[in-house]
Design a protein around this motif. Structure first.
Motif, PDB file in Angstrom:
ATOM      1  N   UNK A 134       0.807  -1.219   0.000  1.00  0.00           N
ATOM      2  CA  UNK A 134       0.000   0.000   0.000  1.00  0.00           C
ATOM      3  C   UNK A 134       0.840   1.269   0.000  1.00  0.00           C
ATOM      4  N   UNK A 135       2.136   1.118   0.283  1.00  0.00           N
ATOM      5  CA  UNK A 135       2.950   2.314   0.478  1.00  0.00           C
ATOM      6  C   UNK A 135       3.157   3.116  -0.801  1.00  0.00           C
ATOM      7  N   UNK A 136       3.256   2.403  -1.919  1.00  0.00           N
ATOM      8  CA  UNK A 136       3.520   3.111  -3.174  1.00  0.00           C
ATOM      9  C   UNK A 136       2.404   4.104  -3.479  1.00  0.00           C
ATOM     10  N   UNK A 137       1.152   3.661  -3.215  1.00  0.00           N
ATOM     11  CA  UNK A 137       0.005   4.529  -3.466  1.00  0.00           C
ATOM     12  C   UNK A 137       0.068   5.795  -2.622  1.00  0.00           C
ATOM     13  N   UNK A 138       0.361   5.626  -1.333  1.00  0.00           N
ATOM     14  CA  UNK A 138       0.454   6.776  -0.429  1.00  0.00           C
ATOM     15  C   UNK A 138       1.517   7.745  -0.922  1.00  0.00           C
ATOM     16  N   UNK A 139       2.642   7.193  -1.306  1.00  0.00           N
ATOM     17  CA  UNK A 139       3.763   8.008  -1.753  1.00  0.00           C
ATOM     18  C   UNK A 139       3.363   8.931  -2.897  1.00  0.00           C
ATOM     19  N   UNK A 140       2.643   8.363  -3.865  1.00  0.00           N
ATOM     20  CA  UNK A 140       2.234   9.148  -5.036  1.00  0.00           C
ATOM     21  C   UNK A 140       1.434  10.363  -4.607  1.00  0.00           C
ATOM     22  N   UNK A 141       0.471  10.147  -3.679  1.00  0.00           N
ATOM     23  CA  UNK A 141      -0.364  11.265  -3.254  1.00  0.00           C
ATOM     24  C   UNK A 141       0.419  12.272  -2.438  1.00  0.00           C
TER      25      UNK A 141
END
Lengths: 227, 518
Positions: B418-425
């Motif tokens: 899930x971390x990649x998604x958070x990073x993008x935002x």
């Protein structure tokens, strides 16, 4: 994250742990020390101390001689490792435990518990832990250690955390009681460099003095006495 | 030489040993000349000549006359070297190493090689050796020792097709390549050489070791000291093969890898050290440490590999180079700190793995397949150290260790999904409410809170002293239900600038001093 508590053993534990630590440092690849290491695990459990090195040493010996492995001891090592979070000790131990052993019920449960903690799913963790009391309550200090980890993660993340979130994460009923009728309350967490960016010490690169003196010495004393 | 093997340890170019054409007692003149000269150079402590013969002549003769067969037996050549016991052990060491590289060893030969190492190391440990040998050779001994151990474990774990004869031998010689034996030899070399103490004393200026590349210019021998030194790397390697990364790194601690040292004096040792150091850190989730070291060595290899084109280590250098690019790709996919990577290395990385890395960062099913692929390609050849249980059904269990490490690695990758998604935002917003971000990410608020806490936990590693270090490229904190992204301005590097200016000034002053005024 275990805490020391007064112990009631005949032999002062500090003396015993000193000898075992010595063994691990000086003579770790020795099948004869296996019983000492097993006793040491039990001592860590009862006196609420912890030694990763000694436990890894034991897991290695179990790897070398699988017929001598005690799953009960391994389970205790894993519980202690969980209590050491946020350190990755639990994974370090798993790397050394054969897959077929990890398939046993109690280990599957421990792995699930670790998974919940690693992904900050504290509510699911406390639910599952409650169902598996027989595994985790063998080790005194378990609840406090996990609560300490939970607080650690919270203080990395939040400056101000809503009380219900704190209560759920830390599994502390008494926090929720105070909320009655007072609406949404916020707990302010201790300031640190992770939740307060301004507290962060400047990335400051430090230039060691000897780098500069080295430079000066390379170009031998060339400065004239008078300018 | 020790690793032109693929995972299953059966390279296609190897031939099976046949009795046709190989007479162990026939000693061609060139071999006679070789051993006579080598023996003399060793007695005269002429390290340069020894090195030339070891790296050069041995290779040439092997290629010319022993492409697919062993060298003449030690018994056949011992008459030319005064039956010197130590020389014979050294010759045998080279003999077996050549065998492993060109021909598939039989079980008996594996056992005999173990015996040879035992004798050789025992002689060294007794402190009666007064030779000076090239560091390259001493490194090769340790490297080959660990390699043959790894090879033996792989071989032993393939029980399905073992002949009766082999099983009898395995039961009879159960001490050969026993894991306790291997580890204790390496440990003994470290201890007896007192190398840790020497390295510490060196920091105080009371000893010379690195400065002389390990050689002893006081009439003594470098063999025990340097073997002890390289054994620390050997221990790191064995522990990685067992899956004990923490202890492996501990064994390497006395060597300061932020500086040059004896470990960098031999290219094979340099690469092996950093490869295992980086891999261990990757498994310990200390991604930035791994990235930094991979970056350094990949740059070094890029600049220097041309000098090794003719060397016997060239193939091995290239292979490890490719594997480390794969490990770097894995590390960066889990911890996107691209600014830690040098431009040259980065462009090589993009070329080899750019497309795969983009797909890996999507964290979908395809991504996991890629993580699996890269890990399997680049990982060490893990072993199961325990002997087979002969009473049970005979199966092949040589892949068990690898499967476990892979499974646990992928497990970790999944937890970070899930971390990649958070990073993008976080890269796009400076503040955003929990509610809004939750709806963008299509999860409910409590789930988002756990994802945010997971992000914090996974990007804040705990170092060996218990200190928390952030490896996050983009960071945030939560104020009730507002997420505030932390601006990270790269710190201006004043120190370097000042040092450069100081050097310049000194240069100018020196120049001025040289000017003679009339």
């Amino acid at each position: 994250m275990g805490r020391e508590q007064p112990q009631q053993q005949a032999q002062p534990p500090s003396q015993m742990s000193y000898t075992v630590e010595q063994l691990v440092a000086l003579n770790p690849y020795n099948p004869d020390i296996l019983p000492d290491l097993e006793n040491y695990v039990n001592e860590q459990v009862s006196s609420q101390t912890y030694s990763l090195d000694a436990n890894l040493c034991l897991l290695r010996l179990y790897q070398f001689e699988p017929e001598r492995m005690s799953t009960q001891i391994v389970a205790r090592i894993l519980v202690k490792a969980l209590m050491a979070m946020p350190a990755p000790d639990f994974s370090l131990c798993l790397f050394l435990i054969p897959e077929r052993v990890q398939m046993e019920e109690q280990f599957k449960t421990l792995i699930i518990l670790s998974h919940y903690l690693e992904t900050a799913r504290f509510r699911q963790f406390w639910d599952e832990a409650a169902k598996s009391r027989h595994i985790v309550e063998v080790v005194p200090g378990f609840e406090q250690a996990i609560q300490a980890y939970a607080i650690h993660v919270l203080s990395l993340t939040y400056q101000k955390v809503p009380r219900p979130v704190l209560a759920e994460v830390a599994n502390s009923g008494w926090i929720l009681e105070k909320v009655h009728g007072r609406g949404h309350q916020l707990i302010v967490l201790p300031r640190n460099e992770f939740n307060h960016p301004e507290v962060k010490k400047s990335a400051g690169e430090s230039v060691p003095l000897d780098h500069i003196t080295h430079v000066r010495l390379t170009y031998a004393p060339a400065m004239p006495a008078t300018l | 030489m020790a690793s032109t093997y693929d995972y299953e340890d059966t390279a296609n170019h190897q031939s099976q040993q046949t009795d046709i054409g190989y007479d162990p007692n026939f000693v061609p003149d060139s071999v006679k000349s070789f051993v006579v000269h080598l023996y003399r150079h060793i007695r005269e402590k002429n390290v340069y000549e020894i090195h030339q013969m070891y790296e050069g002549s041995f290779q040439t003769l092997s290629d010319r006359m022993f492409k697919e067969s062993p060298w003449p037996s030690v018994d056949a050549i011992s008459q030319y070297v005064d039956q010197d016991h130590v020389f014979c052990l050294l010759y045998q060491e080279m003999w077996f190493r050549h065998l492993y590289a060109r021909v598939s060893p039989t079980l008996k030969q594996r056992i005999d090689s173990w015996d040879n190492y035992c004798s050789l190391f025992s002689v060294v440990l007794h402190g009666v050796v007064n030779m000076q040998l090239p560091s390259q050779w001493l490194w090769d001994m340790v490297d080959e020792f660990v390699y043959q151990f790894q090879s033996f474990c792989q071989y032993r774990a393939k029980m399905k097709n073992k002949t009766e004869q082999e099983i009898v031998l395995l039961k009879q010689f159960d001490q050969a390549w026993n894991v306790y034996g291997v580890l204790n030899f390496l440990q003994a070399l470290v201890e007896k050489s007192q190398i840790i103490h020497i390295l510490e004393q060196e920091k105080e200026g009371l000893e010379q070791f690195t400065a002389t590349d390990g050689y002893d210019y006081n009439g003594g021998s470098n063999v025990l000291k340097v073997l002890g030194y390289f054994s620390m790397v050997g221990l790191l390697r064995v522990h990685c093969l067992l899956g004990d990364y923490e202890t492996g790194l501990k064994c390497l601690l006395p060597i300061d890898i932020s500086r040059q040292g004896v470990y960098t004096s031999v290219i094979g040792s340099h690469i092996t050290t950093i490869y295992h150091y980086g891999f261990a850190n990757l498994m310990l989730r200390r991604y930035t440490d791994a990235i930094r070291e991979f970056n350094k060595i990949l740059l070094y290899i890029y600049k220097t590999k041309q000098y090794y084109q003719k060397s016997p280590q060239y193939e091995q250098i290239l292979k490890k180079n490719e594997q480390m690019y794969a490990l770097l790709a894995l590390s960066l996919s889990l911890c996107p700190q691209v600014k830690l990577v040098e431009e040259t290395v980065n462009s090589q990385l993009r070329e080899k793995y750019g497309e795969k890395m983009t797909r890996m960062q999507r964290h979908d099913e395809e991504a996991f397949a890629l993580y699996d692929e890269l890990f399997s390609y680049a990982c060490p050849k893990f072993i199961t150290p325990s002997p087979p249980v002969f009473e049970e059904r005979l199966v092949n269990y040589n892949q068990d260790a690898y499967r476990l490490q892979l499974k646990l690695f992928l497990y970790e990758v999944k937890q970070q999904q899930s971390l990649a998604g958070v990073r993008t935002f976080l890269k796009v917003y400076s503040t955003i409410s929990v509610g809004k971000l939750a709806s963008y990410m299509e999860v409910d608020e409590p789930t988002l809170r756990t994802i945010l806490m997971t992000y914090k936990h996974k990007t804040h590693a705990v170092d060996p002293d218990g200190k928390v270090i952030s490896t996050a490229d983009v960071d945030f904190f939560l104020d009730d239900d507002m997420i505030r992204v932390i601006e990270s301005k790269p710190a201006k590097q004043y120190g370097d600038y000042f040092l450069r200016q100081i050097v310049k000034l000194e240069g100018v002053i020196t120049d001025m001093d040289r000017i003679k005024l009339e």
